[in-house]
Write a protein that holds these residues in place. Structure first.
Motif, PDB file in Angstrom:
ATOM      1  N   LYS A  35       7.465  -9.133 -33.144  1.00  0.00           N
ATOM      2  CA  LYS A  35       7.976 -10.137 -32.208  1.00  0.00           C
ATOM      3  C   LYS A  35       7.621  -9.779 -30.768  1.00  0.00           C
ATOM      4  N   ALA A  36       7.713  -8.505 -30.444  1.00  0.00           N
ATOM      5  CA  ALA A  36       7.551  -8.077 -29.053  1.00  0.00           C
ATOM      6  C   ALA A  36       6.100  -7.845 -28.652  1.00  0.00           C
ATOM      7  N   LEU A  37       5.237  -7.488 -29.612  1.00  0.00           N
ATOM      8  CA  LEU A  37       3.929  -6.954 -29.235  1.00  0.00           C
ATOM      9  C   LEU A  37       2.727  -7.615 -29.904  1.00  0.00           C
ATOM     10  N   ALA A  38       2.904  -8.294 -31.020  1.00  0.00           N
ATOM     11  CA  ALA A  38       1.752  -8.874 -31.717  1.00  0.00           C
ATOM     12  C   ALA A  38       1.278 -10.153 -31.028  1.00  0.00           C
ATOM     13  N   ARG A  39       0.030 -10.514 -31.256  1.00  0.00           N
ATOM     14  CA  ARG A  39      -0.489 -11.789 -30.775  1.00  0.00           C
ATOM     15  C   ARG A  39       0.280 -12.928 -31.414  1.00  0.00           C
ATOM     16  N   LYS A  40       0.502 -13.988 -30.678  1.00  0.00           N
ATOM     17  CA  LYS A  40       1.251 -15.131 -31.206  1.00  0.00           C
ATOM     18  C   LYS A  40       0.502 -15.842 -32.325  1.00  0.00           C
ATOM     19  N   ASN A  41      -0.824 -15.708 -32.348  1.00  0.00           N
ATOM     20  CA  ASN A  41      -1.609 -16.352 -33.401  1.00  0.00           C
ATOM     21  C   ASN A  41      -1.970 -15.394 -34.532  1.00  0.00           C
ATOM     22  N   ALA A  42      -1.303 -14.248 -34.602  1.00  0.00           N
ATOM     23  CA  ALA A  42      -1.567 -13.298 -35.691  1.00  0.00           C
ATOM     24  C   ALA A  42      -1.131 -13.908 -37.019  1.00  0.00           C
ATOM     25  N   ARG A  43      -1.977 -13.789 -38.038  1.00  0.00           N
ATOM     26  CA  ARG A  43      -1.674 -14.365 -39.346  1.00  0.00           C
ATOM     27  C   ARG A  43      -1.987 -13.419 -40.504  1.00  0.00           C
ATOM     28  N   ALA A  44      -2.880 -12.434 -40.283  1.00  0.00           N
ATOM     29  CA  ALA A  44      -3.340 -11.565 -41.368  1.00  0.00           C
ATOM     30  C   ALA A  44      -2.728 -10.174 -41.240  1.00  0.00           C
ATOM     31  N   ILE A  45      -2.108  -9.713 -42.325  1.00  0.00           N
ATOM     32  CA  ILE A  45      -1.494  -8.388 -42.367  1.00  0.00           C
ATOM     33  C   ILE A  45      -2.267  -7.494 -43.324  1.00  0.00           C
ATOM     34  N   THR A  46      -2.461  -6.256 -42.915  1.00  0.00           N
ATOM     35  CA  THR A  46      -3.022  -5.248 -43.810  1.00  0.00           C
ATOM     36  C   THR A  46      -2.001  -4.147 -44.017  1.00  0.00           C
ATOM     37  N   ALA A  83      -7.356  -6.865 -40.295  1.00  0.00           N
ATOM     38  CA  ALA A  83      -5.952  -6.939 -39.893  1.00  0.00           C
ATOM     39  C   ALA A  83      -5.764  -7.551 -38.506  1.00  0.00           C
ATOM     40  N   ASP A  84      -4.829  -8.489 -38.401  1.00  0.00           N
ATOM     41  CA  ASP A  84      -4.224  -8.833 -37.114  1.00  0.00           C
ATOM     42  C   ASP A  84      -3.054  -7.884 -36.855  1.00  0.00           C
ATOM     43  N   ILE A  85      -2.347  -7.573 -37.941  1.00  0.00           N
ATOM     44  CA  ILE A  85      -1.248  -6.615 -37.893  1.00  0.00           C
ATOM     45  C   ILE A  85      -1.492  -5.574 -38.975  1.00  0.00           C
ATOM     46  N   ASP A  96      -5.934  11.628 -40.652  1.00  0.00           N
ATOM     47  CA  ASP A  96      -6.153  10.349 -39.974  1.00  0.00           C
ATOM     48  C   ASP A  96      -6.758   9.342 -40.960  1.00  0.00           C
ATOM     49  N   LEU A  97      -5.891   8.583 -41.615  1.00  0.00           N
ATOM     50  CA  LEU A  97      -6.310   7.598 -42.611  1.00  0.00           C
ATOM     51  C   LEU A  97      -7.041   6.418 -41.984  1.00  0.00           C
ATOM     52  N   VAL A  98      -6.686   6.078 -40.758  1.00  0.00           N
ATOM     53  CA  VAL A  98      -7.244   4.908 -40.083  1.00  0.00           C
ATOM     54  C   VAL A  98      -8.097   5.380 -38.914  1.00  0.00           C
ATOM     55  N   GLN A  99      -9.387   5.061 -38.951  1.00  0.00           N
ATOM     56  CA  GLN A  99     -10.303   5.472 -37.900  1.00  0.00           C
ATOM     57  C   GLN A  99     -10.296   4.477 -36.744  1.00  0.00           C
ATOM     58  N   ALA A 100     -10.506   4.976 -35.545  1.00  0.00           N
ATOM     59  CA  ALA A 100     -10.404   4.149 -34.348  1.00  0.00           C
ATOM     60  C   ALA A 100     -11.403   3.002 -34.346  1.00  0.00           C
ATOM     61  N   ASP A 101     -12.616   3.252 -34.813  1.00  0.00           N
ATOM     62  CA  ASP A 101     -13.653   2.205 -34.714  1.00  0.00           C
ATOM     63  C   ASP A 101     -13.526   1.135 -35.800  1.00  0.00           C
ATOM     64  N   TRP A 102     -12.527   1.254 -36.683  1.00  0.00           N
ATOM     65  CA  TRP A 102     -12.280   0.201 -37.671  1.00  0.00           C
ATOM     66  C   TRP A 102     -11.378  -0.900 -37.116  1.00  0.00           C
ATOM     67  N   VAL A 103     -10.622  -0.586 -36.077  1.00  0.00           N
ATOM     68  CA  VAL A 103      -9.565  -1.484 -35.592  1.00  0.00           C
ATOM     69  C   VAL A 103     -10.141  -2.479 -34.586  1.00  0.00           C
ATOM     70  N   LYS A 104      -9.988  -3.763 -34.871  1.00  0.00           N
ATOM     71  CA  LYS A 104     -10.568  -4.786 -33.996  1.00  0.00           C
ATOM     72  C   LYS A 104      -9.665  -5.038 -32.785  1.00  0.00           C
ATOM     73  N   PRO A 105     -10.244  -5.535 -31.686  1.00  0.00           N
ATOM     74  CA  PRO A 105      -9.420  -5.871 -30.522  1.00  0.00           C
ATOM     75  C   PRO A 105      -8.310  -6.858 -30.889  1.00  0.00           C
ATOM     76  N   GLY A 106      -7.159  -6.682 -30.281  1.00  0.00           N
ATOM     77  CA  GLY A 106      -6.032  -7.583 -30.510  1.00  0.00           C
ATOM     78  C   GLY A 106      -5.130  -7.190 -31.653  1.00  0.00           C
ATOM     79  N   THR A 107      -5.467  -6.120 -32.364  1.00  0.00           N
ATOM     80  CA  THR A 107      -4.648  -5.687 -33.504  1.00  0.00           C
ATOM     81  C   THR A 107      -3.346  -5.055 -33.025  1.00  0.00           C
ATOM     82  N   HIS A 108      -2.271  -5.357 -33.725  1.00  0.00           N
ATOM     83  CA  HIS A 108      -1.005  -4.659 -33.510  1.00  0.00           C
ATOM     84  C   HIS A 108      -0.790  -3.715 -34.689  1.00  0.00           C
TER      85      HIS A 108
END
Length: 330
Positions: free
Chosen positions: A124-135, A197-199, A209-221
């Motif tokens: 609610k506080a930090l994600a994009r308002k148009n976020a729709r996809a969760i991973t 992922a959007d979220i 480190d399971l999640v690498q930095a270069d996998w995360v797209k701009p705008g991800t929460h």
């Protein structure tokens, strides 16, 4: 004074996720406005890797409730050897005006609910308002709870999932599709899942480190749940270099949370931490300011979340005449 006893079945019928989300929001606001006393929590790690027990204590000055929770985890042989779950919790509520024990509550469900709610509050506080996809990276019980909570605050259209364990992943897919009527897409790899992922929710007991930095797209929460003590890690520390970092508790997250790792590696400094989430909810610090920002919510879990959630359940029980009263003092 009599003490109220509430078992798990009673707790289940006394609260819903929307109410827990509200209780967790109240907890974060109280914590960041100096209305909470919350000592560092203690852990006992039992020999031979049997499991651990954590003890969390909190005082809410506005409600005059003190809570103490004991929560065990990692007792993997419990179901077969002792016919009890591998994780259990109990919460004691004390009236701070007298010190009397007001309520004993089964805390197993409360821990899962308030942790799930924390993710929803951050969305609610930090994600994009148009976020729709969760991973979901990790597909255990807490991943399910995160989906249940987040579904209360946004429209979920896609769910992608990855787990090391095919059986757990398959069970997660079946459960979520049945409960929400949303297709769960099993990712070919962690990278494939994260990139969609959007979220991004991480709920593992990871130690790397399971999640690498270069996998995360701009705008991800990112909702980082799994790291709540030293030795655990889920995110590449490089992710923090250019992200907006929001934590539940600065003192906890810098010592025991995901934020510890980029600090220890000198990728960020203390000044890089944008805010506690309570400050964002109170409006004293801004939340997301751009659709391109990567936002990270580092959640270690706090005693005040147990306090406000259990307190809400206690008040519901009194109003609905649920539970059993007994007295230690005749």
């Amino acid at each position: 004074m009599q003490t109220l006893l509430l078992n798990r079945d009673q707790v289940t019928h006394l609260v819903d996720m929307r109410q827990v989300i509200g209780a967790v929001e109240d907890a974060y606001k109280a914590y960041s406005s100096n209305q909470v006393e919350q000592p560092d929590y203690l852990s006992i790690h039992l020999p031979e890797g049997r499991g651990e027990i954590d003890f969390k204590l909190g005082y809410h000055k506005q409600t005059e409730l003190i809570s103490m929770k004991a929560h065990s985890g990692g007792f993997k042989h419990n179901p077969q050897a002792y016919d009890v779950p591998n994780s259990m919790g109990t919460i004691l509520l004390f009236d701070a005006r007298s010190g009397a024990l007001a309520c004993i509550i089964d805390g197993s469900l409360i821990t899962g609910l308030r942790t799930g709610a924390s993710g929803a509050v951050s969305v609610k506080a930090l994600a994009r308002k148009n976020a729709r996809a969760i991973t979901a990276i990790g597909t255990g019980n807490q991943a399910r709870m995160q989906i249940r909570a987040i579904s209360q605050v946004m429209q979920i259209e896609e769910i992608h999932a990855w787990s090391r364990t095919p059986e757990t992943l398959s069970a997660f897919q079946k459960d979520i599709e049945r409960e929400f009527d949303i297709s769960v897409r099993i990712a070919a790899s962690k990278k494939d899942a994260v990139e969609k992922a959007d979220i991004l929710i991480t709920t593992t007991r990871g130690k790397g480190d399971l999640v690498q930095a270069d996998w995360v797209k701009p705008g991800t929460h990112i909702v980082a749940i799994g790291t709540d003590q030293r030795g655990k890690q889920e995110l590449d520390p490089e992710l923090f270099r250019n992200a907006k970092i929001v934590v539940d508790s600065i003192s906890q997250c810098t010592q025991k949370g995901e934020t510890y790792h980029p600090l220890a590696n000198r990728i960020i400094s203390m000044e890089s931490i944008h805010a506690e989430i309570g400050q964002v909810l109170l409006g004293t610090k801004p939340g997301r300011t751009s659709d391109d920002e990567i936002t990270i919510f580092d959640s270690t879990g706090m005693a005040i979340q147990d306090n406000t959630t259990a307190g809400s359940i206690y008040q519901n029980a009194l109003a609905e005449n649920v539970g059993t009263f007994f007295s230690f003092i005749e």
